[in-house]
Design a protein around this motif. Structure first.
Motif, PDB file in Angstrom:
ATOM      1  N   LYS A 290       0.821  -1.215   0.000  1.00 40.98           N
ATOM      2  CA  LYS A 290       0.000   0.000   0.000  1.00 40.98           C
ATOM      3  C   LYS A 290       0.863   1.277   0.000  1.00 40.98           C
ATOM      4  O   LYS A 290       0.634   2.169  -0.787  1.00 40.98           O
ATOM      5  N   ASP A 291       1.858   1.326   0.872  1.00 38.10           N
ATOM      6  CA  ASP A 291       2.606   2.587   1.061  1.00 38.10           C
ATOM      7  C   ASP A 291       3.464   2.954  -0.148  1.00 38.10           C
ATOM      8  O   ASP A 291       3.550   4.115  -0.528  1.00 38.10           O
ATOM      9  N   TRP A 292       4.155   1.981  -0.743  1.00 36.55           N
ATOM     10  CA  TRP A 292       5.056   2.338  -1.858  1.00 36.55           C
ATOM     11  C   TRP A 292       4.941   1.366  -3.018  1.00 36.55           C
ATOM     12  O   TRP A 292       5.848   1.229  -3.822  1.00 36.55           O
ATOM     13  N   ASN A 293       3.735   0.704  -3.063  1.00 37.00           N
ATOM     14  CA  ASN A 293       3.360   0.001  -4.282  1.00 37.00           C
ATOM     15  C   ASN A 293       4.164  -1.257  -4.601  1.00 37.00           C
ATOM     16  O   ASN A 293       4.390  -1.586  -5.759  1.00 37.00           O
ATOM     17  N   TRP A 294       4.628  -1.931  -3.555  1.00 38.12           N
ATOM     18  CA  TRP A 294       5.454  -3.129  -3.755  1.00 38.12           C
ATOM     19  C   TRP A 294       4.645  -4.259  -4.416  1.00 38.12           C
ATOM     20  O   TRP A 294       3.501  -4.508  -4.059  1.00 38.12           O
ATOM     21  N   LYS A 295       5.274  -4.894  -5.419  1.00 37.69           N
ATOM     22  CA  LYS A 295       4.691  -6.088  -6.058  1.00 37.69           C
ATOM     23  C   LYS A 295       5.822  -7.051  -6.359  1.00 37.69           C
ATOM     24  O   LYS A 295       6.856  -6.613  -6.874  1.00 37.69           O
TER      25      LYS A 295
END
Ligand code: AKB
Length: 313
Positions: A290-295
């Motif tokens: 959520k915070d920095w879009n990690w995938k």
């Protein structure tokens, strides 16, 4: 992007690949690799390399001034299995190096710090499945004690002195370019090498031991993504939970068998079994997502294909 980056512990499993990736992004001469001993040839010829003991603050400062360093990635550490054998050394290395770098940031010699934490911050009293970001943390290993303490220090330096320190709780990291040393999750690296070399592997964990894991390229991408994130998006300054896959020795063996049908595995658990038993089997990393879009990109199947293709070449 103009950064001058110093990597402490660049010859290690993560340092080696992180150095290559950072050099490709920021330019070879802007990424200074360092370790207590010489690194591999490629790393030493493709950009600057310095011999640095990560616990030696004066030498780090000298190098920070020499190269006008803005960011330090501190990757030098003693991992879980070795730390059980050398508790004092592990504590000294893992803590002294972190405090040295945090102090350099506090004194405004550097702008940003990266420091890895680990799933080892959790312990037997932590919920094992989908372990949340905030939960019971009572580690029972020397390594875990150093990592949880390090997280508290990072948070303290951020809150008290405004230090821009960022951190991830790495699961077991799987690579084929550089082998890890002294970890409990290392079986998941060795197994590929032994499968290709000998067609069999004796595992030091039991067949049903489920642990959180991640392919190296995902770990490197997560690290750089976190360091490049906007300050206001980095809401956790102790360390972020980070996850990709989880599996047991039995499951990774059957994935390897799809490509090497004669591969066999046997099990001979040793002292590392107890360490693995104290760790989570899967991690909830929704805050990082959520915070920095990690995938993450790789699952067990695509990682296995990629590793075996490279090891067979
Ligand atoms: C280890 O096994 O010690 C490391 C870790 C999980 O931090 N790979």
């Amino acid at each position: 992007m103009s950064e001058s980056i110093l990597i402490l512990g660049a010859s290690g499993q993560i340092g080696n690949e992180l150095t290559q990736k950072l050099r490709s992004i920021y330019g070879n001469n802007n990424v200074i690799a360092s370790d207590i001993k010489e690194g591999n040839k490629d790393m030493m010829v493709s950009g600057p390399f310095e011999i640095i003991d990560a616990t030696d603050k004066e030498t780090i400062l000298k190098m920070v001034k020499k190269y006008k360093v803005s960011q330090v990635y501190l990757l030098a550490a003693m991992l879980s299995a070795t730390a059980e054998k050398f508790p004092q050394k592990a504590w000294d290395l893992n803590m002294t190096s972190l405090l040295a770098v945090l102090d350099l940031a506090k004194e405004k010699h550097i702008k940003q710090v990266y420091w890895p934490s680990s799933i080892a911050v959790f312990g037997p009293t932590t919920p094992k499945e989908n372990t949340p970001q905030k939960t019971v943390m009572e580690p029972t290993t020397v390594y875990g004690i150093s990592k949880i303490s390090g997280e508290f220090w990072c948070n303290y330096y951020h809150k008290k002195f405004g230090v821009d320190v960022r951190s991830l709780r790495y699961p077991g990291i799987i690579s084929w370019k550089t082998k890890p040393g002294g970890g409990t999750t290392d079986y998941a690296v060795d197994i590929y090498f032994k499968a290709v070399e000998n067609g069999n592997y004796e595992c030091f964990l039991s067949e049903k031991t489920r642990l959180p894991m991640m392919y190296m390229s995902d770990a490197v991408n997560a690290t750089i993504q976190l360091m490049q994130a906007k300050k206001e998006d980095v809401k956790i300054r102790s360390s972020y939970n980070l996850a990709a896959i989880d599996f047991t020795p039995e499951e990774i063996a059957s994935e390897i068998k799809k490509h090497i049908p004669n591969f066999t595995i046997s099990y001979k658990p040793d002292f590392r079994q107890q360490i693995a038993n104290s760790w989570p089997s899967s991690i909830d990393d929704s805050k990082a997502r959520k915070d920095w879009n990690w995938k993450h990109e790789f699952d067990l199947s695509s990682m296995t294909i990629d590793i075996l293709k490279n090891l067979k070449q």
